[in-house]
Design a protein around this motif. Structure first.
Motif, short mmCIF file in Angstrom:
data_model
loop_
_atom_site.label_atom_id
_atom_site.label_comp_id
_atom_site.label_asym_id
_atom_site.label_seq_id
_atom_site.Cartn_x
_atom_site.Cartn_y
_atom_site.Cartn_z
N ALA A 174 0.81 -1.22 0.00
CA ALA A 174 0.00 0.00 0.00
C ALA A 174 0.85 1.28 0.00
CB ALA A 174 -0.98 -0.01 1.17
N PRO A 175 1.82 1.42 0.93
CA PRO A 175 2.63 2.64 0.85
C PRO A 175 3.44 2.73 -0.45
CG PRO A 175 3.43 1.18 2.61
CD PRO A 175 2.10 0.67 2.18
N LEU A 176 3.90 1.60 -1.00
CA LEU A 176 4.65 1.66 -2.27
C LEU A 176 3.74 2.20 -3.38
CD1 LEU A 176 6.75 -1.65 -2.19
CD2 LEU A 176 7.51 0.68 -1.65
N ALA A 177 2.51 1.73 -3.42
CA ALA A 177 1.57 2.22 -4.43
C ALA A 177 1.31 3.71 -4.23
CB ALA A 177 0.26 1.43 -4.37
N GLN A 185 -0.87 -6.92 -6.80
CA GLN A 185 -2.14 -7.25 -6.14
C GLN A 185 -2.77 -6.01 -5.53
OE1 GLN A 185 -1.43 -10.68 -3.56
NE2 GLN A 185 -0.21 -11.60 -5.20
N GLU A 186 -1.94 -5.14 -4.97
CA GLU A 186 -2.45 -3.89 -4.37
C GLU A 186 -3.07 -3.00 -5.46
OE1 GLU A 186 -2.53 -3.05 -1.22
OE2 GLU A 186 -3.23 -0.98 -1.47
N LEU A 187 -2.38 -2.91 -6.59
CA LEU A 187 -2.90 -2.06 -7.68
C LEU A 187 -4.22 -2.63 -8.20
CD1 LEU A 187 0.33 -1.29 -9.78
CD2 LEU A 187 -0.71 0.09 -7.96
N ASP A 188 -4.28 -3.96 -8.33
CA ASP A 188 -5.50 -4.60 -8.83
C ASP A 188 -6.67 -4.35 -7.89
OD1 ASP A 188 -4.12 -5.54 -10.98
OD2 ASP A 188 -4.01 -7.63 -10.33
N ALA A 189 -6.37 -4.37 -6.58
CA ALA A 189 -7.44 -4.24 -5.60
C ALA A 189 -7.84 -2.78 -5.38
CB ALA A 189 -6.99 -4.86 -4.27
N GLY A 190 -6.89 -1.88 -5.55
CA GLY A 190 -7.15 -0.47 -5.23
C GLY A 190 -7.47 0.35 -6.47
N SER A 191 -7.36 1.67 -6.33
CA SER A 191 -7.60 2.52 -7.50
C SER A 191 -6.53 3.60 -7.52
CB SER A 191 -9.00 3.14 -7.44
OG SER A 191 -9.11 3.92 -6.28
N GLU A 195 7.15 -15.01 -16.08
CA GLU A 195 6.66 -14.28 -17.25
C GLU A 195 5.27 -13.70 -16.99
OE1 GLU A 195 7.21 -16.38 -21.03
OE2 GLU A 195 5.38 -15.41 -21.77
N SER A 196 4.47 -14.43 -16.20
CA SER A 196 3.10 -13.96 -15.93
C SER A 196 3.12 -12.61 -15.22
CB SER A 196 2.36 -14.99 -15.07
OG SER A 196 3.07 -15.21 -13.87
N LEU A 197 4.07 -12.40 -14.31
CA LEU A 197 4.18 -11.12 -13.61
C LEU A 197 4.56 -10.01 -14.59
CD1 LEU A 197 4.27 -9.79 -10.69
CD2 LEU A 197 6.75 -10.08 -10.83
N ILE A 198 5.50 -10.32 -15.48
CA ILE A 198 5.96 -9.34 -16.46
C ILE A 198 4.81 -8.95 -17.39
CG2 ILE A 198 7.65 -8.90 -18.27
CD1 ILE A 198 9.44 -11.04 -16.98
N ARG A 199 4.08 -9.97 -17.83
CA ARG A 199 2.94 -9.70 -18.73
C ARG A 199 1.83 -8.93 -18.03
NH1 ARG A 199 1.62 -13.15 -23.50
NH2 ARG A 199 3.36 -14.53 -23.93
N ALA A 200 1.57 -9.28 -16.76
CA ALA A 200 0.47 -8.63 -16.04
C ALA A 200 0.72 -7.13 -15.92
CB ALA A 200 0.31 -9.25 -14.66
N PHE A 201 1.94 -6.74 -15.57
CA PHE A 201 2.25 -5.31 -15.45
C PHE A 201 2.12 -4.62 -16.80
CE2 PHE A 201 4.13 -5.90 -11.19
CZ PHE A 201 3.72 -4.71 -10.60
N HIS A 202 2.55 -5.32 -17.85
CA HIS A 202 2.45 -4.73 -19.17
C HIS A 202 0.98 -4.57 -19.58
CE1 HIS A 202 2.00 -5.11 -23.57
NE2 HIS A 202 3.02 -4.25 -23.58
N ASP A 203 0.21 -5.65 -19.43
CA ASP A 203 -1.17 -5.65 -19.92
C ASP A 203 -2.06 -4.70 -19.13
OD1 ASP A 203 -0.29 -7.53 -21.69
OD2 ASP A 203 -1.22 -9.24 -20.68
N ARG A 204 -1.88 -4.68 -17.81
CA ARG A 204 -2.83 -3.94 -16.98
C ARG A 204 -2.38 -2.52 -16.68
NH1 ARG A 204 -3.34 -8.39 -12.42
NH2 ARG A 204 -3.13 -10.17 -13.82
#
Lengths: 556, 556
Positions: free
Chosen positions: B262-265, B288-294, B312-321
């Motif tokens: 949360a503080p990092l976000a 996960q924090e970004l996905d849950a928050g706004s 790779e899934s983590l790398i793709r998730a940041f790119h896609d979302r």
């Protein structure tokens, strides 16, 4: 306490190995009569190995000099990489010098092998008799038999080789020596001093390595870039591009002898150039070509400019009309050459007055380049953007002395030593530094007028005089004065039919410069004498004054 | 032939001087309970000078060690700059080690002064009695009297100081010594080896300088960036960020002890972070924090990840979302630490399979880092993306040995020497290299199964076994075999109620790996033992097998 780290030497061969492996698919594109000739970094690596084998075969077994007399092309890049990597010393001969300077530089460097472009073979053949160390000539490209014969004519030339024929026969890998001292010379470059003989600088592997990584880190170009290298590889260490390109993997477009605005514009359009490097004259010509034609240069984001100061108007024009960022740099042969780059801080809003002022400055001293300003009284000046002094620099890619081969006169040796001040290089440039290391040059040290322990900027006075509507040109030089040591003499060319007097012009200056800076000596002349590159020739003006050839009017 | 260039030493003080002058207005932002605490590079420069004066006053006159026991904050950065620049050696103590390791490392390094954050002062006071070299403690921030008393308790502690009080009294400039050998130690860092005592690396001024410029040139961040430095300054040389930031002038956000998602976000949103550096766990938590928050994280363009492989899934998730580019790096304490960075070549279309494969690789070896792969038979393997070997590296920021203070046992000395192979560092990592220097790691060397002169990847087998629907977890280790030297033992945890037999699982592997790699030895177990950081503890499995504690089924 000793560290536990490796002390791997910083060698050109590391850059060669990295660039031609990691970026094997990056391109080197040479312009020809028939458009682009394409090769890759990987192929340049193979060719470099073959050139090294060939040179070993010609007796280059140690730190002998290998010269080039070439345009910018893939083969010149190959020599830039192979010659230092094998432990020899590259000497790129400046094809634009006057013949007597070319001969001086060629003899002084003492290359035993010279690689020559076919299109330059004929003029080179006319110098060759005066270069007794040259044992082998390698010609890049086909030449008529009579040119080949002329190259083989001097008795000291053992053989004339064809580049392709010589290299094709060689193995495609080379075991680059690792036991080179990083402080050994990798390459040489001579200043094109306007007085006396050119002076030689011998770059080291270390200085070239650090310079190229430092410039790459500051400019931020990458493997996605395609860079148009207009700055000649025989001039001021080619601004380090052959080496920084290896670090970044940027593709290179080499214009060879096609340096006119039209082919340059074509290269930008057809090769989707993203950046370039050249002197103001080149980019000025390009600007006019772009304005007159209908080229698509939207790929291009930046052009680096150096060699002489680019006017703010040129920088703004590229920005306003083509969204191209002109990045000014400052440097000299003695500084490898990049000493500073004009990248305004992010906090300065683009397009503001502050922004343009910084864009038109000489730029910020790079990380690794230390500077200081030595004022009229010999003391160090503050970095406040106001106080003026001669810039002195030091750092890992600044020269500590000039190259001596033992043939220089005592006067030359004294002159060479005089360019250094307790470990700092005297740049001969005068200006101010801001607190955050931006350099604003105003004068050459030799043109500053030393008056009563203070300095008067000749350039400032000239600009103010030339802002008078009656004035066509003005040049201000320092002349001896019994009381003040020196005082300014203003030489002025009036526009046709104009009638301003020295008194009028002096009045025009009032309020623009400090009262004590106002010139008392004025001469109306027909034309300001110019050097071969079109700069005011102040040496001539000073001599005419000393010889009593000028009609000087005094006004106070 | 000697060059004519200066041989200016590459010192941390050059980076300090450049960063705090040219980029004086860049910010250093430390997170606190009350949000951001702001200072500038210029002010950090002043504080560094004051810290150097203070340390001189405490007897740090040569290359003594100065320790830190701190989070990431402006004061820790100040110590990173000041201590090496004054000629002393910085030892950032890892606050996360087990107490006995912390004491070993603290004694081995031998710091005479330690700077401690107030929030870490109490745990540090409990170690202090076991660190007899510590003469002075400087506490950053207010602490209760009883903690201060506890710090002053051991007889060897002469005085406990308050950071602000001590520094405020000092002059604001310091004459950084220029006569330091660039190969002298600037700082120390210890590996957190899983077996035996941690081993120390002593970085040099030269290695740190070259590493920081090299990383900056590759990553291309600039003064316009604001970097969130989550990687602790006490871990693996802080990935070089304190020094590369000085080169580039990027502003820094230091999270201190606020390392939760949360503080990092919040930091990313409120400080408009453009880039960051941290381990996969941190960025996974952030995701996960970004996905849950706004949160608005649109300012952020890249996050560097290292320490362990990011999926790779983590790398793709940041790119896609979030349109954030995750840049994977590989390295170790012994490599300063950055050895490679995963920046796919521009010719690879983003979003293609090739692109994601390269993004999830360990990346391309940096310019300056040479690599080679040593295969099962001890011979060098080709760079073809297929052939597998242990990665060995060398270069100007790779360690050549471990730091010895003369107290190590013969076994430790032999172990330390065994990590080097004729001038190359054995990384202990096994994998392949592509022709253009991209590194694909598969195993740790100690986990590879050496079978009949060939290697079997334990990780490959595990992944294939775990792809069976009945399998919850699987760990494969090499066990002694009379005929083949080693053979794989597969230990498997089945899902609740699942009924697959070893024969079923072996059948499942057929066609996925070469026939000779299929395990004959299987053990169904309740849980795979894990290390403190959650990795499979193969040491424990091997011991259980050797002790006959596993119920092994043979199937061929």
């Amino acid at each position: 306490m000793k560290s536990t780290m490796q002390t791997t030497p910083l060698l050109i061969s590391s850059l060669l190995r990295f660039g031609t492996t990691a970026h094997a698919e990056s391109e080197v594109i040479t312009w020809t009569d028939d458009g682009a000739r394409r090769t890759t970094y990987g192929e340049v690596g193979t060719r470099a190995a073959q050139l090294a084998h060939a040179l070993r075969g010609l007796g280059i077994t140690g730190d002998q000099r290998v010269g080039t007399f070439m345009w910018n092309n893939a083969e010149h890049l190959t020599a830039y990489l192979a010659v230092p990597s094998m432990g020899a010393v590259l000497h790129a001969l400046n094809i634009r010098l006057f013949p007597e300077q070319m001969v001086y530089v060629g003899r002084h460097g003492g290359s035993q092998v010279v690689i020559v472009d076919n299109t330059l073979a004929e003029p080179f053949s006319r110098l060759l008799a005066a270069l007794p160390d040259v044992r082998h000539v390698i010609v890049n490209g086909p030449v008529p038999q009579e040119v080949r014969d002329a190259l083989g004519e001097p008795a000291h030339v053992e053989e004339v080789h064809d580049w392709d024929e010589l290299l094709d026969a060689q193995p495609t890998t080379f075991d680059w020596p690792q036991d080179i001292d990083e402080n050994d010379a990798s390459s040489m470059c001579y200043t094109s001093g306007t007085t006396g003989n050119p002076k030689g600088v011998a770059y080291s592997h270390r200085s070239n390595y650090l310079h190229s990584v430092g410039v790459a880190a500051t400019l931020g170009f990458t493997q996605a870039d395609t860079m148009l290298i207009v700055v000649p590889l025989f001039h001021a260490n080619a601004w380090g591009y052959p080496y920084s390109a290896m670090v970044t993997g940027a593709s290179l477009v080499m214009p060879d002898r096609f340096l006119q605005p039209a082919p340059l514009a074509q290269m930008i359009e057809s090769e989707k150039i993203t950046g370039g490097a050249g002197v103001p004259t080149i980019w000025n010509g390009l600007l006019q070509e772009l304005d007159a034609g209908s080229y698509d240069v939207s790929s291009c984001r930046m052009l680096m400019v150096g060699g002489s100061a680019a006017p703010e108007s040129l920088i703004r024009a590229f920005h306003d009309r083509y969204d191209i960022d002109i990045i000014q740099g400052w440097g000299m042969t003695e500084t490898s050459p990049v000493g500073s780059l004009a990248l305004p801080p992010a906090r300065i809003e683009p397009g503001t007055d502050d922004y343009w002022r910084l864009k038109a400055s000489q730029g910020r001293l790079l990380c690794g380049v230390e500077g200081r300003l030595i004022g009229p009284d010999g003391s160090e000046q503050p970095w406040d953007g106001q106080a003026v002094g001669e810039l002195e620099v030091r750092g890992p890619w600044i020269t500590a002395s000039y190259y001596s081969n033992g043939t220089e006169s005592d006067a030359e040796i004294a002159d060479m030593a005089g360019k250094f001040d307790d470990g700092w290089l005297r740049t001969g440039d005068v200006g101010a530094l801001t607190a955050d290391a931006f350099l604003f040059l105003t004068d050459r040290a030799k043109d500053v007028i030393k008056s009563g322990g203070e300095w008067i900027s000749s350039v400032d006075l000239e600009n103010h005089i030339m802002s008078h509507p009656d004035v066509l040109e003005a040049s201000v030089v320092g002349v001896p004065d019994e009381k003040w040591e020196e005082r300014p003499l203003a030489t002025v060319v009036l526009k046709e039919g104009a009638s301003a007097t020295p008194a009028d012009l002096r009045k025009h200056l009032e309020g623009k410069v400090a009262r004590w800076q106002l010139p008392e000596r004025w001469a109306l002349i027909d034309e300001v004498p110019k050097t071969s590159v079109g700069k005011f020739d102040k040496k001539v003006l000073r001599k005419r004054y000393a010889d009593g050839e000028l009609e000087v009017q005094e006004t106070r």
